[in-house]
Scaffold this motif. Sequence first.
Motif, PDB file in Angstrom:
ATOM      1  N   LEU A 285       8.916  -4.674   8.490  1.00  0.00           N
ATOM      2  CA  LEU A 285       9.497  -3.945   7.366  1.00  0.00           C
ATOM      3  C   LEU A 285       8.469  -3.656   6.270  1.00  0.00           C
ATOM      4  O   LEU A 285       8.661  -2.761   5.438  1.00  0.00           O
ATOM      5  CB  LEU A 285      10.678  -4.722   6.775  1.00  0.00           C
ATOM      6  CG  LEU A 285      11.906  -4.874   7.685  1.00  0.00           C
ATOM      7  CD1 LEU A 285      12.933  -5.783   7.031  1.00  0.00           C
ATOM      8  CD2 LEU A 285      12.518  -3.522   8.011  1.00  0.00           C
TER       9      LEU A 285
ATOM     10  N   THR B 251       7.337   0.034   6.176  1.00  0.00           N
ATOM     11  CA  THR B 251       8.373   1.054   6.015  1.00  0.00           C
ATOM     12  C   THR B 251       8.232   1.655   4.618  1.00  0.00           C
ATOM     13  O   THR B 251       7.429   1.183   3.796  1.00  0.00           O
ATOM     14  CB  THR B 251       9.791   0.463   6.174  1.00  0.00           C
ATOM     15  OG1 THR B 251      10.048  -0.458   5.102  1.00  0.00           O
ATOM     16  CG2 THR B 251       9.945  -0.257   7.507  1.00  0.00           C
TER      17      THR B 251
ATOM     18  N   ARG C 224       9.960   1.293   2.150  1.00  0.00           N
ATOM     19  CA  ARG C 224      10.492   0.452   1.081  1.00  0.00           C
ATOM     20  C   ARG C 224       9.511  -0.616   0.620  1.00  0.00           C
ATOM     21  O   ARG C 224       9.777  -1.336  -0.332  1.00  0.00           O
ATOM     22  CB  ARG C 224      11.790  -0.218   1.538  1.00  0.00           C
ATOM     23  CG  ARG C 224      12.862   0.776   1.967  1.00  0.00           C
ATOM     24  CD  ARG C 224      14.205   0.092   2.067  1.00  0.00           C
ATOM     25  NE  ARG C 224      15.217   0.969   2.657  1.00  0.00           N
ATOM     26  CZ  ARG C 224      16.514   0.695   2.701  1.00  0.00           C
ATOM     27  NH1 ARG C 224      16.952  -0.459   2.207  1.00  0.00           N
ATOM     28  NH2 ARG C 224      17.367   1.533   3.254  1.00  0.00           N
TER      29      ARG C 224
ATOM     30  N   ASP D 188       3.769   3.577   6.044  1.00  0.00           N
ATOM     31  CA  ASP D 188       5.116   4.069   6.368  1.00  0.00           C
ATOM     32  C   ASP D 188       5.140   4.468   7.840  1.00  0.00           C
ATOM     33  O   ASP D 188       4.987   5.626   8.196  1.00  0.00           O
ATOM     34  CB  ASP D 188       5.465   5.250   5.459  1.00  0.00           C
ATOM     35  CG  ASP D 188       6.902   5.726   5.664  1.00  0.00           C
ATOM     36  OD1 ASP D 188       7.631   5.074   6.446  1.00  0.00           O
ATOM     37  OD2 ASP D 188       7.288   6.739   5.059  1.00  0.00           O
TER      38      ASP D 188
ATOM     39  N   LYS E 123      10.937   2.828  10.884  1.00  0.00           N
ATOM     40  CA  LYS E 123      12.193   3.077  10.192  1.00  0.00           C
ATOM     41  C   LYS E 123      12.801   1.741   9.773  1.00  0.00           C
ATOM     42  O   LYS E 123      12.618   0.722  10.431  1.00  0.00           O
ATOM     43  CB  LYS E 123      13.173   3.831  11.096  1.00  0.00           C
ATOM     44  CG  LYS E 123      12.738   5.250  11.400  1.00  0.00           C
ATOM     45  CD  LYS E 123      13.780   5.958  12.258  1.00  0.00           C
ATOM     46  CE  LYS E 123      13.342   7.394  12.546  1.00  0.00           C
ATOM     47  NZ  LYS E 123      14.351   8.105  13.382  1.00  0.00           N
ATOM     48  N   TRP E 124      13.539   1.742   8.684  1.00  0.00           N
ATOM     49  CA  TRP E 124      14.154   0.533   8.145  1.00  0.00           C
ATOM     50  C   TRP E 124      15.110  -0.088   9.163  1.00  0.00           C
ATOM     51  O   TRP E 124      15.967   0.588   9.716  1.00  0.00           O
ATOM     52  CB  TRP E 124      14.897   0.854   6.851  1.00  0.00           C
ATOM     53  CG  TRP E 124      15.485  -0.333   6.167  1.00  0.00           C
ATOM     54  CD1 TRP E 124      16.789  -0.699   6.148  1.00  0.00           C
ATOM     55  CD2 TRP E 124      14.777  -1.328   5.410  1.00  0.00           C
ATOM     56  NE1 TRP E 124      16.955  -1.854   5.429  1.00  0.00           N
ATOM     57  CE2 TRP E 124      15.735  -2.274   4.957  1.00  0.00           C
ATOM     58  CE3 TRP E 124      13.435  -1.509   5.071  1.00  0.00           C
ATOM     59  CZ2 TRP E 124      15.393  -3.372   4.182  1.00  0.00           C
ATOM     60  CZ3 TRP E 124      13.090  -2.608   4.307  1.00  0.00           C
ATOM     61  CH2 TRP E 124      14.059  -3.532   3.869  1.00  0.00           C
ATOM     62  N   ARG E 125      14.940  -1.363   9.419  1.00  0.00           N
ATOM     63  CA  ARG E 125      15.771  -2.135  10.333  1.00  0.00           C
ATOM     64  C   ARG E 125      15.901  -1.480  11.715  1.00  0.00           C
ATOM     65  O   ARG E 125      16.968  -1.419  12.288  1.00  0.00           O
ATOM     66  CB  ARG E 125      17.152  -2.377   9.724  1.00  0.00           C
ATOM     67  CG  ARG E 125      17.080  -3.300   8.507  1.00  0.00           C
ATOM     68  CD  ARG E 125      18.429  -3.654   7.959  1.00  0.00           C
ATOM     69  NE  ARG E 125      18.271  -4.590   6.835  1.00  0.00           N
ATOM     70  CZ  ARG E 125      19.266  -5.001   6.068  1.00  0.00           C
ATOM     71  NH1 ARG E 125      20.498  -4.574   6.288  1.00  0.00           N
ATOM     72  NH2 ARG E 125      19.039  -5.847   5.077  1.00  0.00           N
TER      73      ARG E 125
END
Length: 390
Positions: free
Chosen positions: A259, A262, A264, A269, A272-274
């Motif tokens: 993570l 990502t 966030r 980057d 993808k989130w989760r």
Amino acid sequence: MNLELPVISLFSGAGGLDCAVERCAEPPLTHDGSGSPLRVAVATDCDETALQTLALNSPHTKTLCGDIQTTPTQEILEAGGLKRGDATLLIGGPPCTPFSKSGFWIEEKRNSADPNASLLDEYVRVVRESKPEAFILENVQGLTYKTHKAQFDRLIEGLRDAGYNPSYKILLAAEHGVPQLRRRVFVVGRRDGKEFRFPQPTHSGESERDRIVDHSKIPFVGLRQAFQGLPKEQIDLSDIVEGTYADLAAEVPPGQNYLWHTDRYDGRDVFKWRSRYWTFLLRAEPDRPSTTLQAQPGPWVGPFHWENIQNEKGESRARRFTVSEMKRIMTFPDEFKFAGGRREVQRQIGNAVPVELGKVVVRSLMEQMGYVQPMLDGTEQACNEQLSLI
């Protein structure tokens, strides 16, 4: 009187629970002061390499290699020189794959249709036919999930029908001094009908689901503390994380995972989130317990060590825990020997019961049955043991 109380070990693996049984009275607090009164008379498993490990560390134990489904109870008893009713204790953890969260992507496991789940019935069968004074069964907490309710209910009912009064509880290893956030369910029963009282936690700290800390207890044992005294060793090239995600893994800070990369967080980057499992590119934190060590992790599955290392090209890379470090995480004695290559050793360690967690349960049972003297309150005893190391 020098007690020698025989134990039957099923699904023994490398002998984590066996080791706990034979060390449960450390420091020696038996009636005659001789140490643990328990001795594993016979151990069974279908994994020949794991039994070689067990033989290296417990040469007095008779081993039987084979499928429990085709191994008569009488053969197990005879191998250990026992008759029905002779064994003080029967221990074992049937393979946890059918009930593990890591297998939930397989539909038959998610729906509790894995044929290996029937190994629970074999455990019950040997308990019923060998009639030990007590038993301890260990497994992953997933065994208690609603998806496996039918198997778990059948297990409990079978043990009751065999004449025992099973109690069960999910224990977090870190709450008993193990430097690992590993949750396992223990099922314990006595032939005399008396209820087993599970030991209370001695340690407290933040886990993946709990943020409230009980400051009256000892803090969780972190990895840096657990690794104290380990000699510096050469890192094997196979323990260095190389390949597709090598650069990304090396950039993940301690306590973070994929993570970090990502939109966030502060890494690249890329993901993808989760979109991945939590353990993907997971880095351990030095002052917290490790997450669960897996038996067969993929090449990008952590936890990896919090410090980077340079490869032969001088590039910064994440690394896996060494065997010596994994033994500390699982609280195996430093002198414990494993048979097989690096991959086989990881599998044996990941499938084992943390020795100190097993000791807590076995010791509590032996105290309640009158075979070892009660020791201090658990927290006070743990405090004294930690002070002795300073």
